[in-house]
Motif scaffolding. Structure first.
Motif, PDB file in Angstrom:
ATOM      1  N   TYR A  91     -25.298 -12.151 -57.325  1.00 37.09           N
ATOM      2  CA  TYR A  91     -25.799 -12.362 -56.000  1.00 37.09           C
ATOM      3  C   TYR A  91     -24.915 -13.683 -55.461  1.00 37.09           C
ATOM      4  N   LEU A  92     -23.892 -13.999 -56.126  1.00 37.21           N
ATOM      5  CA  LEU A  92     -22.916 -15.185 -55.648  1.00 37.21           C
ATOM      6  C   LEU A  92     -22.339 -14.422 -54.315  1.00 37.21           C
ATOM      7  N   GLU A  93     -22.260 -15.556 -53.367  1.00 36.78           N
ATOM      8  CA  GLU A  93     -21.692 -15.273 -52.169  1.00 36.78           C
ATOM      9  C   GLU A  93     -20.261 -15.799 -52.154  1.00 36.78           C
ATOM     10  N   LYS A  94     -19.565 -15.271 -51.394  1.00 38.46           N
ATOM     11  CA  LYS A  94     -17.982 -15.614 -51.195  1.00 38.46           C
ATOM     12  C   LYS A  94     -17.138 -15.110 -52.501  1.00 38.46           C
ATOM     13  N   LYS A  95     -17.668 -14.834 -53.366  1.00 30.80           N
ATOM     14  CA  LYS A  95     -16.866 -14.471 -54.713  1.00 30.80           C
ATOM     15  C   LYS A  95     -15.621 -13.638 -54.431  1.00 30.80           C
ATOM     16  N   GLU A  96     -15.740 -12.825 -53.260  1.00 32.49           N
ATOM     17  CA  GLU A  96     -14.284 -12.176 -52.998  1.00 32.49           C
ATOM     18  C   GLU A  96     -13.336 -13.072 -52.567  1.00 32.49           C
ATOM     19  N   LEU A  97     -13.498 -14.466 -52.282  1.00 32.60           N
ATOM     20  CA  LEU A  97     -12.540 -15.477 -52.195  1.00 32.60           C
ATOM     21  C   LEU A  97     -11.741 -15.960 -53.357  1.00 32.60           C
ATOM     22  N   LEU A  98     -12.129 -15.463 -54.509  1.00 29.99           N
ATOM     23  CA  LEU A  98     -11.680 -16.090 -55.772  1.00 29.99           C
ATOM     24  C   LEU A  98     -10.336 -15.515 -55.736  1.00 29.99           C
ATOM     25  N   PRO A  99      -9.780 -14.213 -55.847  1.00 31.71           N
ATOM     26  CA  PRO A  99      -8.549 -13.807 -55.715  1.00 31.71           C
ATOM     27  C   PRO A  99      -7.861 -14.384 -54.860  1.00 31.71           C
ATOM     28  N   LYS A 100      -8.110 -14.716 -53.629  1.00 26.64           N
ATOM     29  CA  LYS A 100      -7.279 -15.228 -52.620  1.00 26.64           C
ATOM     30  C   LYS A 100      -6.829 -16.796 -53.053  1.00 26.64           C
ATOM     31  N   THR A 150     -14.522 -31.269 -53.978  1.00 28.98           N
ATOM     32  CA  THR A 150     -15.031 -30.428 -54.698  1.00 28.98           C
ATOM     33  C   THR A 150     -15.819 -29.377 -53.724  1.00 28.98           C
ATOM     34  N   PHE A 151     -15.774 -28.090 -53.716  1.00 28.41           N
ATOM     35  CA  PHE A 151     -16.597 -27.114 -52.888  1.00 28.41           C
ATOM     36  C   PHE A 151     -16.845 -25.763 -53.859  1.00 28.41           C
ATOM     37  N   SER A 152     -18.184 -25.676 -53.797  1.00 28.13           N
ATOM     38  CA  SER A 152     -18.557 -24.307 -54.431  1.00 28.13           C
ATOM     39  C   SER A 152     -18.126 -23.143 -53.321  1.00 28.13           C
ATOM     40  N   LEU A 153     -17.459 -22.127 -53.990  1.00 25.17           N
ATOM     41  CA  LEU A 153     -17.134 -21.091 -53.038  1.00 25.17           C
ATOM     42  C   LEU A 153     -18.057 -20.434 -51.900  1.00 25.17           C
ATOM     43  N   ASP A 154     -19.404 -20.566 -52.208  1.00 22.00           N
ATOM     44  CA  ASP A 154     -20.409 -20.152 -51.133  1.00 22.00           C
ATOM     45  C   ASP A 154     -20.640 -21.027 -49.848  1.00 22.00           C
ATOM     46  N   GLN A 155     -19.985 -22.315 -50.168  1.00 21.31           N
ATOM     47  CA  GLN A 155     -19.862 -23.272 -48.914  1.00 21.31           C
ATOM     48  C   GLN A 155     -18.707 -22.741 -47.908  1.00 21.31           C
ATOM     49  N   PHE A 156     -17.951 -22.012 -48.194  1.00 18.31           N
ATOM     50  CA  PHE A 156     -16.647 -21.824 -47.323  1.00 18.31           C
ATOM     51  C   PHE A 156     -17.257 -20.772 -46.443  1.00 18.31           C
ATOM     52  N   LYS A 157     -16.737 -21.008 -44.955  1.00 19.95           N
ATOM     53  CA  LYS A 157     -17.234 -20.245 -43.822  1.00 19.95           C
ATOM     54  C   LYS A 157     -15.745 -19.286 -43.498  1.00 19.95           C
ATOM     55  N   SER A 158     -14.725 -20.152 -43.632  1.00 14.58           N
ATOM     56  CA  SER A 158     -13.337 -19.522 -43.442  1.00 14.58           C
ATOM     57  C   SER A 158     -12.402 -20.206 -44.111  1.00 14.58           C
ATOM     58  N   ILE A 159     -11.293 -19.454 -44.549  1.00 12.12           N
ATOM     59  CA  ILE A 159      -9.998 -20.279 -45.050  1.00 12.12           C
ATOM     60  C   ILE A 159      -8.846 -19.479 -44.541  1.00 12.12           C
ATOM     61  N   LYS A 160      -7.702 -20.575 -43.944  1.00 14.08           N
ATOM     62  CA  LYS A 160      -6.631 -19.780 -43.448  1.00 14.08           C
ATOM     63  C   LYS A 160      -5.465 -20.601 -43.993  1.00 14.08           C
ATOM     64  N   PRO A 161      -4.270 -19.838 -44.379  1.00 12.18           N
ATOM     65  CA  PRO A 161      -2.940 -20.831 -44.543  1.00 12.18           C
ATOM     66  C   PRO A 161      -2.511 -21.633 -43.696  1.00 12.18           C
ATOM     67  N   ILE A 162      -1.901 -22.798 -43.821  1.00 14.93           N
ATOM     68  CA  ILE A 162      -1.294 -23.478 -42.709  1.00 14.93           C
ATOM     69  C   ILE A 162       0.018 -24.005 -43.170  1.00 14.93           C
ATOM     70  N   THR A 163       0.927 -24.516 -42.151  1.00 14.28           N
ATOM     71  CA  THR A 163       2.196 -25.067 -42.417  1.00 14.28           C
ATOM     72  C   THR A 163       2.172 -26.272 -42.989  1.00 14.28           C
ATOM     73  N   LYS A 164       1.348 -27.310 -42.711  1.00  8.30           N
ATOM     74  CA  LYS A 164       1.447 -28.633 -43.206  1.00  8.30           C
ATOM     75  C   LYS A 164       1.373 -28.758 -44.584  1.00  8.30           C
ATOM     76  N   LYS A 165       2.435 -29.685 -45.146  1.00 10.48           N
ATOM     77  CA  LYS A 165       2.683 -30.034 -46.487  1.00 10.48           C
ATOM     78  C   LYS A 165       1.635 -31.103 -47.030  1.00 10.48           C
ATOM     79  N   ILE A 166       0.920 -30.817 -48.108  1.00 13.98           N
ATOM     80  CA  ILE A 166       0.086 -31.648 -48.649  1.00 13.98           C
ATOM     81  C   ILE A 166       0.730 -31.630 -50.115  1.00 13.98           C
ATOM     82  N   GLU A 167       0.954 -32.987 -50.607  1.00 16.54           N
ATOM     83  CA  GLU A 167       1.461 -33.362 -51.771  1.00 16.54           C
ATOM     84  C   GLU A 167       0.514 -33.102 -52.827  1.00 16.54           C
ATOM     85  N   PRO A 168       0.541 -32.630 -54.097  1.00 15.36           N
ATOM     86  CA  PRO A 168      -0.456 -32.381 -55.135  1.00 15.36           C
ATOM     87  C   PRO A 168      -0.441 -33.905 -55.862  1.00 15.36           C
TER      88      PRO A 168
END
Length: 339
Positions: free
Chosen positions: A139-148, A201-219
């Protein structure tokens, strides 16, 4: 072996193209164009022809069966036969059982397009019945985001995410760099850096949308095995300190936590048992234990879940927090019983 972030995906694409090339007769230019077209379609940046040539060299060294045939001014690159696919090899009985177990570990997650061979293996009726099982949450929501998210982590791809709080009362948007995925209590959690280097920290079911951006964030420099060493579960703040936690456990609970420690630092206070019994008003029997970790929500829940079979002695702040929580629970049950 190529170390590029999307190497596995390229191998999967090249494997398919090399099989097709037995009949379609692709040149190196054709392979490069079609491979980059597939990468773009999956949201990845194209790679150079030299990079793909190195991929082919690796596949040839590891698996063989790649042939090059002159055709006029071009060279056709293909497998010797369609059956040479590295993702279509026969496996032994023990390997099949292991792969079945791996597919169950993945929790039958939807959307694992790059791992369809595991999904097919899991549902192949010709294979044996499973001999090992793992907990899953269907029943876990947003599990389809895992491979992305796995792909974005490998690419070090910055994201803009729209999210909601756990209870759904608040929403927000943040730019982040996804770093690590962890499963806990049948839910998946993403750990990410923001621009100031902090970890969110986020659980995957908290995400409404995710999209790639060009901004560089250093790890930020984080060794994830060290990051989780001081916590139970997934919750940790930047200013959290490790605390020494002393607790008493009943004989029954002691037997359980000896084989399944609450935290990796757990140790039994055998020598100090008599002294501690004189100092604290604990029930007859039982044993004393100590752990060193961050006090977070998951730890409190773990210690409270024993229903009095575990008593926290130190620190007093944690003991009081659990005491107050149990008192509140008692009040709610009292109201329920009165009706």
């Amino acid at each position: 072996m190529p170390t590029n972030k999307n190497a596995f995906l390229r191998f999967k694409i090249l494997d398919q193209l090399l099989s097709e090339s037995v009949a379609a007769r692709y040149s190196m230019s054709d392979l490069a164009a079609r491979c980059n077209e597939e990468l773009k379609g999956k949201g990845f940046d194209p790679v150079s022809r030299r990079c793909l040539e190195k991929d082919l060299e690796f596949l040839q060294q590891e698996f063989g069966n790649i042939k090059r045939t002159r055709a006029g001014k071009s060279t056709i690159v293909s497998y010797e036969s369609r059956s040479d696919s590295i993702f279509n090899q026969k496996v032994s009985q023990s390997e099949r059982k292991l792969l079945q177990a791996v597919s169950h570990i993945l929790g039958r997650i939807d959307g694992l397009s790059d791992f369809d061979f595991l999904k097919n293996l899991s549902h192949n009726e010709e294979l044996d019945e499973p001999i090992i099982s793992f907990e899953t949450n269907s029943y876990l929501e947003k599990k389809e985001l895992l491979p992305k998210l796995l792909g974005y982590i490998e690419m070090a791809q910055s994201l803009r995410v729209s999210y909601k709080s756990i209870d759904g009362s608040k929403s927000g948007e943040v730019d982040l760099l996804p770093r690590f995925l962890k499963q806990y209590n049948n839910r998946w959690f993403l750990f990410a850096n923001v621009e100031d280097g902090k970890v969110l920290t986020f659980s995957l079911d908290q995400f409404k949308s995710i999209k790639p951006i060009t901004k560089k964030i250093e790890p930020a420099k984080i060794r994830w095995t060290d990051y989780f060493e001081d916590i139970v579960g997934v919750s940790k703040k930047d200013d959290d300190d490790v605390k020494k936690i002393l607790f008493w456990a009943s004989d029954k609970q002691s037997a359980y936590i000896r084989s399944k420690p609450i935290h990796s630092s757990q140790k039994e206070m055998k020598k100090a048992g008599k002294e501690l019994r004189e100092k604290y008003a604990v029930p007859t029997g039982g044993h004393f234990f100590e752990i060193s970790c961050v006090v977070n929500y998951e730890l409190k829940r773990e210690l409270s879940a024993a229903f009095g079979e575990i008593l926290v002695l130190q620190p007093q702040s944690l003991s009081k927090a659990i005491h107050d929580s149990i008192n509140e629970m008692n009040k709610r049950y009292a109201c329920l019983m009165e009706k």
